[in-house]
Design an enzyme around this catalytic site. Structure first.
Site, PDB file in Angstrom:
ATOM      1  N   VAL A  96       0.843  -1.208   0.000  1.00  0.00           N
ATOM      2  CA  VAL A  96       0.000   0.000   0.000  1.00  0.00           C
ATOM      3  C   VAL A  96       0.878   1.259   0.000  1.00  0.00           C
ATOM      4  O   VAL A  96       1.943   1.285   0.617  1.00  0.00           O
ATOM      5  CB  VAL A  96      -0.922  -0.025   1.248  1.00  0.00           C
ATOM      6  CG1 VAL A  96      -1.723   1.259   1.374  1.00  0.00           C
ATOM      7  CG2 VAL A  96      -1.862  -1.214   1.177  1.00  0.00           C
ATOM      8  N   ALA A  98       2.855   2.653  -2.104  1.00  0.00           N
ATOM      9  CA  ALA A  98       4.250   2.493  -2.530  1.00  0.00           C
ATOM     10  C   ALA A  98       4.403   2.788  -4.025  1.00  0.00           C
ATOM     11  O   ALA A  98       5.399   2.432  -4.635  1.00  0.00           O
ATOM     12  CB  ALA A  98       4.722   1.080  -2.220  1.00  0.00           C
ATOM     13  N   ASP A 146      -2.933   5.594 -13.286  1.00  0.00           N
ATOM     14  CA  ASP A 146      -2.956   4.317 -12.541  1.00  0.00           C
ATOM     15  C   ASP A 146      -4.127   3.441 -12.969  1.00  0.00           C
ATOM     16  O   ASP A 146      -3.955   2.280 -13.334  1.00  0.00           O
ATOM     17  CB  ASP A 146      -3.106   4.570 -11.028  1.00  0.00           C
ATOM     18  CG  ASP A 146      -1.801   4.926 -10.371  1.00  0.00           C
ATOM     19  OD1 ASP A 146      -0.901   5.402 -11.085  1.00  0.00           O
ATOM     20  OD2 ASP A 146      -1.691   4.737  -9.147  1.00  0.00           O
TER      21      ASP A 146
HETATM   22  O1  PMV Z   1       2.780   7.547  -6.791  1.00  0.00           O
HETATM   23  P1  PMV Z   1       2.067   6.930  -7.947  1.00  0.00           P
HETATM   24  O2  PMV Z   1       2.759   5.768  -8.570  1.00  0.00           O
HETATM   25  O3  PMV Z   1       0.611   6.724  -7.708  1.00  0.00           O
HETATM   26  O4  PMV Z   1       2.173   7.947  -9.158  1.00  0.00           O
HETATM   27  C1  PMV Z   1       1.836   9.279  -9.090  1.00  0.00           C
HETATM   28  C2  PMV Z   1       2.083   9.866 -10.424  1.00  0.00           C
HETATM   29  C3  PMV Z   1       1.921  11.367 -10.464  1.00  0.00           C
HETATM   30  O5  PMV Z   1       2.195  11.746 -11.806  1.00  0.00           O
HETATM   31  C4  PMV Z   1       2.942  12.060  -9.559  1.00  0.00           C
HETATM   32  C5  PMV Z   1       0.521  11.807 -10.070  1.00  0.00           C
HETATM   33  C6  PMV Z   1      -0.560  11.413 -11.045  1.00  0.00           C
HETATM   34  O6  PMV Z   1      -1.742  11.495 -10.663  1.00  0.00           O
HETATM   35  O7  PMV Z   1      -0.263  11.061 -12.203  1.00  0.00           O
END
Ligand code: PMV
Length: 307
Positions: A96, A98, A146
């Site tokens: 979680v 990470a 994501d």
């Molecule tokens: O921390 P992670 O893997 O959920 O990635 C965040 C990526 C960012 O570009 C910093 C934020 C986003 O919403 O894309």
């Protein structure tokens, strides 16, 4: 009814992607979320998520609880009324907070399992939209990368607000993911970058433009089967992330340790300040680099093939 969703890792373009620049992310199938839905004789929707010590009736969760919210949204989307009685078990091997997309993977697996259970299976596009709604509860203003890579379970070239582009590597390649073990909420680093961008938008826009060029070139090298050229781009992207102030001593230590152990390139991945870094490796150097990362303080490494 069972459904799964993989983890994910960002290869290039984090932070710049929030400002509409392209980013590349890939699924990580070594870790995943598995959701099982079954009918229940107890009234209500019972949720059991042992990894986060959650055993609760949906009605007892706060309205902005990401799991409760994604269940309700899926029930509504599938037009199921009144609320059914069922039980949901959520198991996850994704660490979680990470940067491996655990929140989005939970959402995607729940939406898939529930909609199939209701005999109302959804297409990826619909799953992705529902998962994005829930991502907003985790992150505030997420770019959506994501939920996209996890829903489609393929490498994606992602630009916020544009049609989704998945792509296929011309030749598989391997990366090692190293976890600093330092928890770092993405929300905070995204907010800090925004403050800095507002203060000096010319400088930050030109950093984001450089990142955009890196992501575009990286996609080209990956698709044309020349992953060995990614190392230099990773190093350059890491330097730009340092300029955005999102690296940390722990991340820099792991990045340098990977390069010293023979990785042709390495960078932080995701929100930064903690969480994960990645290193490009080949079949021979994967073990050496993973070992060097542990010696340099990583709490966990994952070796994954991008294909
Ligand atoms: O921390 P992670 O893997 O959920 O990635 C965040 C990526 C960012 O570009 C910093 C934020 C986003 O919403 O894309």
């Amino acid at each position: 009814m069972k459904a799964s969703a993989p983890g994910k890792i960002i290869l290039f373009g984090e932070h710049a992607v929030v400002y509409n620049r392209p980013a590349l992310a890939v699924p990580v199938n070594q870790v995943h979320v598995d959701v099982a839905v079954s009918e229940s004789d107890q009234p209500g929707i019972w949720i059991h998520a042992p990894n986060i010590d959650l055993l609760s009736d949906l009605a007892a969760l706060p309205p902005d609880h990401p799991i409760g919210s994604v269940i309700l949204k899926t029930v509504q989307h599938c037009g199921v009324s009144p609320l059914p009685t069922l039980s949901l078990t959520i198991e996850s091997s994704i660490p979680v907070a990470a940067g491996l997309g655990s929140g989005a993977a939970v959402s995607v697996a729940i939406i898939r399992a529930l909609s199939t259970f209701f005999s109302h299976p959804l297409i990826d596009d619909q799953i992705n939209k529902l998962a994005f709604e829930t991502e907003k509860l985790h992150h505030g203003a997420p770019s959506g990368i994501d939920n996209t890579v996890i829903t489609y379970n393929m490498p994606v070239y992602y630009i916020k607000g544009q049609p989704i582009e998945t792509f296929k590597p011309g030749q598989p390649f391997t990366i090692v993911i190293g976890d600093t073990g330092v928890p770092a909420p993405t929300k905070d680093s995204v907010a800090d970058v925004r403050r800095l961008w507002l203060r000096d938008s010319n400088r930050f826009d030109s950093i984001f433009n450089e990142v955009a060029q890196i992501s575009t070139m990286a996609r080209h090298f990956i698709e044309s089967g020349r992953p060995q050229l990614l190392g230099e781009l990773m190093d350059h992207n890491h330097e730009l992330l340092r300029q955005m102030t999102v690296s940390s001593p722990e991340l820099d230590t792991l990045v340098y340790a990977a390069r010293k152990a023979g990785a042709p390139g390495a960078k932080l991945s995701g929100g930064g300040r903690g969480g994960n870094m990645i290193a490009l490796v080949n079949a021979d150097s994967a073990k050496t680099v993973a070992k060097a990362l542990i010696t340099a303080g990583a709490i966990r490494t994952i070796v994954t093939e991008v294909k």
